[in-house]
Design an enzyme around this catalytic site. Structure first.
Site, PDB file in Angstrom:
ATOM      1  N   VAL A  18       7.431 -19.505  -1.149  1.00 57.53           N
ATOM      2  CA  VAL A  18       8.123 -20.788  -1.318  1.00 57.53           C
ATOM      3  C   VAL A  18       9.571 -20.701  -0.830  1.00 57.53           C
ATOM      4  CG1 VAL A  18       8.811 -22.565  -2.976  1.00 57.53           C
ATOM      5  CG2 VAL A  18       6.610 -21.420  -3.238  1.00 57.53           C
ATOM      6  N   LYS A 107       5.658 -23.284 -12.804  1.00 63.11           N
ATOM      7  CA  LYS A 107       4.826 -24.058 -13.751  1.00 63.11           C
ATOM      8  C   LYS A 107       4.594 -23.318 -15.064  1.00 63.11           C
ATOM      9  CE  LYS A 107       2.455 -23.000 -10.312  1.00 63.11           C
ATOM     10  NZ  LYS A 107       1.600 -22.697  -9.178  1.00 63.11           N
ATOM     11  N   GLU A 131      10.020 -30.654  -9.363  1.00 60.86           N
ATOM     12  CA  GLU A 131       8.945 -31.386  -8.678  1.00 60.86           C
ATOM     13  C   GLU A 131       7.844 -30.444  -8.160  1.00 60.86           C
ATOM     14  OE1 GLU A 131       8.608 -35.076  -7.799  1.00 60.86           O
ATOM     15  OE2 GLU A 131       6.691 -34.046  -7.720  1.00 60.86           O
ATOM     16  N   GLY A 136       2.434 -28.896  -5.958  1.00 67.02           N
ATOM     17  CA  GLY A 136       3.146 -28.454  -4.749  1.00 67.02           C
ATOM     18  C   GLY A 136       3.722 -29.576  -3.913  1.00 67.02           C
ATOM     19  N   ILE A 138       2.601 -32.643  -3.286  1.00 67.03           N
ATOM     20  CA  ILE A 138       2.355 -34.055  -3.652  1.00 67.03           C
ATOM     21  C   ILE A 138       3.504 -34.491  -4.567  1.00 67.03           C
ATOM     22  CG2 ILE A 138       0.737 -35.711  -4.663  1.00 67.03           C
ATOM     23  CD1 ILE A 138      -1.508 -33.690  -4.208  1.00 67.03           C
ATOM     24  N   ASP A 203      -3.674 -21.754 -14.350  1.00 70.78           N
ATOM     25  CA  ASP A 203      -2.720 -22.416 -13.446  1.00 70.78           C
ATOM     26  C   ASP A 203      -2.847 -23.941 -13.579  1.00 70.78           C
ATOM     27  OD1 ASP A 203      -1.036 -22.248 -10.746  1.00 70.78           O
ATOM     28  OD2 ASP A 203      -2.647 -23.688 -10.413  1.00 70.78           O
ATOM     29  N   LYS A 207      -0.108 -26.990 -15.243  1.00 71.91           N
ATOM     30  CA  LYS A 207       0.270 -28.260 -14.597  1.00 71.91           C
ATOM     31  C   LYS A 207      -0.121 -29.449 -15.491  1.00 71.91           C
ATOM     32  CE  LYS A 207      -0.425 -26.008 -10.181  1.00 71.91           C
ATOM     33  NZ  LYS A 207      -1.411 -25.705  -9.133  1.00 71.91           N
ATOM     34  N   GLY A 302       1.374 -23.798  -0.605  1.00 73.48           N
ATOM     35  CA  GLY A 302       1.775 -23.456   0.764  1.00 73.48           C
ATOM     36  C   GLY A 302       3.294 -23.497   0.876  1.00 73.48           C
TER      37      GLY A 302
END
Ligand SMILES: NC(=O)c1ccc[n+]([C@@H]2O[C@H](COP(=O)([O-])OP(=O)(O)OC[C@H]3O[C@@H](n4cnc5c(N)ncnc54)[C@H](OP(=O)(O)O)[C@@H]3O)[C@@H](O)[C@H]2O)c1
Length: 334
Positions: A18, A107, A131, A136, A138, A203, A207, A302
């Site tokens: 990232v 997260k 955000e 990720g 979106i 994971d 979220k 990604g």
């Protein structure tokens, strides 16, 4: 004291997928960023574990000492993209204590400590923006916080983990068994060497906890989420269900009015919108009182996509920095 026209300076905690995607995004957008902000954005330095590791993108300065970022008075915004609970938790608290704006994509940390960190940010008069921690690329948190602030979300449902969606897509479409599809996900860089957090549903659960906070103003703990993963799916079961027109998806779902918050495999009709979300894509469906059913899909992970979401938060944090400088300048002339 900074000059009014100074750069806005960013320190990165972490320079992996990232962090490097973020810097690539900034390099691609550099002119737009400066003109939108009215000031240049500068990445001052990044914290890493191994400063000699080969990176896909360069940065003038890497450090292995967190104090070079947390205690540097020239750094306005600290961006935590290192992951994990510790030392990220301590570093974010220190950054807020040093009165820096903070952006994070973490997260796990937010699911466990979000309210406490938000309260600390508020006490220090600083922003905590996150955000990228949910889906990720979106841009859903800002949409919920701003676009839907006059509506009421009643149900959250979606595919929140790209790695498991990639594995399930291969099992359904190519008939691969679970170990083969998992190995291919690891070779493609979608799954970690230890894939537990993805394949167990943890994971997605992180979220979901964050989204429940944003959508319903309700605080759930990870242990409140009824959670199961994809490890036990086999080809025989998939073949049987496919004959009935159903395919497996790892679905995260919350309906607080029924006390329901869960992550697990659901067998969806092939006509369901979520059935059509394939590969590493993520999707979210919200049922709201006024708008009815809303649906988003896109890259949930990604470097570039997630880095872009982090960059959006940095832009918002930078505007706050410039507003603060403006106020000081008007009060003191410096
Ligand atoms: N990858 C995605 O697509 C994605 C999507 C959404 C959210 N996220 C979140 O973004 C965060 C970062 O993910 P990532 O995929 O970029 O991770 P990553 O590729 O593993 O990178 C982590 C970075 O942090 C550094 N680091 C880790 N622990 C450290 C420590 N104790 N001290 C100093 N440096 C440390 C590593 O240093 P070295 O490079 O020297 O090892 C590396 O540069 C995580 O919270 C993740 O959940 C990721």
């Amino acid at each position: 004291m900074k000059n009014y026209q100074d750069d806005v300076r960013v320190g990165l905690l972490g320079f992996g997928t990232v962090g490097q995607g973020l810097v690539q995004g900034i390099n691609l957008q550099i002119d737009n960023i400066s003109s939108r902000l009215g000031a240049p954005l500068k990445i001052q330095r990044a914290l890493v574990q191994d400063a000699n590791k080969k990176r896909v993108v360069g940065l003038p300065e890497l450090t292995t000492n967190a104090r070079d970022i947390l205690e540097d008075p020239d750094i306005d915004i600290v961006v935590e993209v290192m992951g994990g609970e510790q030392p990220a938790y301590d570093y974010i608290k220190q950054a807020l204590g040093q009165r820096k704006q903070v952006v994070t994509a973490n997260k796990l940390l937010l699911a466990q400590h979000g309210p406490e960190l938000k309260a600390l940010a508020q006490r220090n008069g600083k922003g905590l923006l996150y955000e990228a921690s949910v889906l990720g690329g979106i841009p859903i948190l800002r949409t919920i916080q701003h676009g839907l602030c006059g509506d009421k979300v009643e149900e959250v449902k979606g595919i929140f983990n790209g790695t498991t969606n990639f594995i399930l897509t291969r099992m359904v479409e190519l008939g691969e068994d679970y170990p083969t599809a998992l190995r291919l996900a690891q070779e493609a860089g979608y799954a970690e060497a230890d894939p537990t957090m993805d394949v167990s549903g943890l994971d997605a659960a992180c979220k979901l906890v964050i989204l429940c906070r944003e959508c319903f103003d309700l605080e759930f703990h990870l242990k409140d989420v009824t959670m199961s993963g994809i490890e036990h799916l086999d080809q025989r079961q998939i073949t049987l269900e496919k004959r009935q027109g159903r395919i497996p998806k790892l679905i995260a779902c919350a309906k607080p009015q029924n006390g329901e918050i869960q992550v697990g495999v659901q067998w969806l009709p092939e006509t369901d919108l979520l059935s059509r979300v394939s590969g590493v894509q993520n999707a979210l469906s919200l049922k709201t009182l006024l708008a009815g059913e809303l649906f988003w899909s896109g890259p949930g992970a990604g470097g570039l996509a997630t880095g872009g979401a982090v960059l959006g938060d940095i832009m918002e944090a930078a505007e706050r920095v410039l507003t603060e400088r403006d106020t000081v300048f008007q009060q003191t002339g410096k």
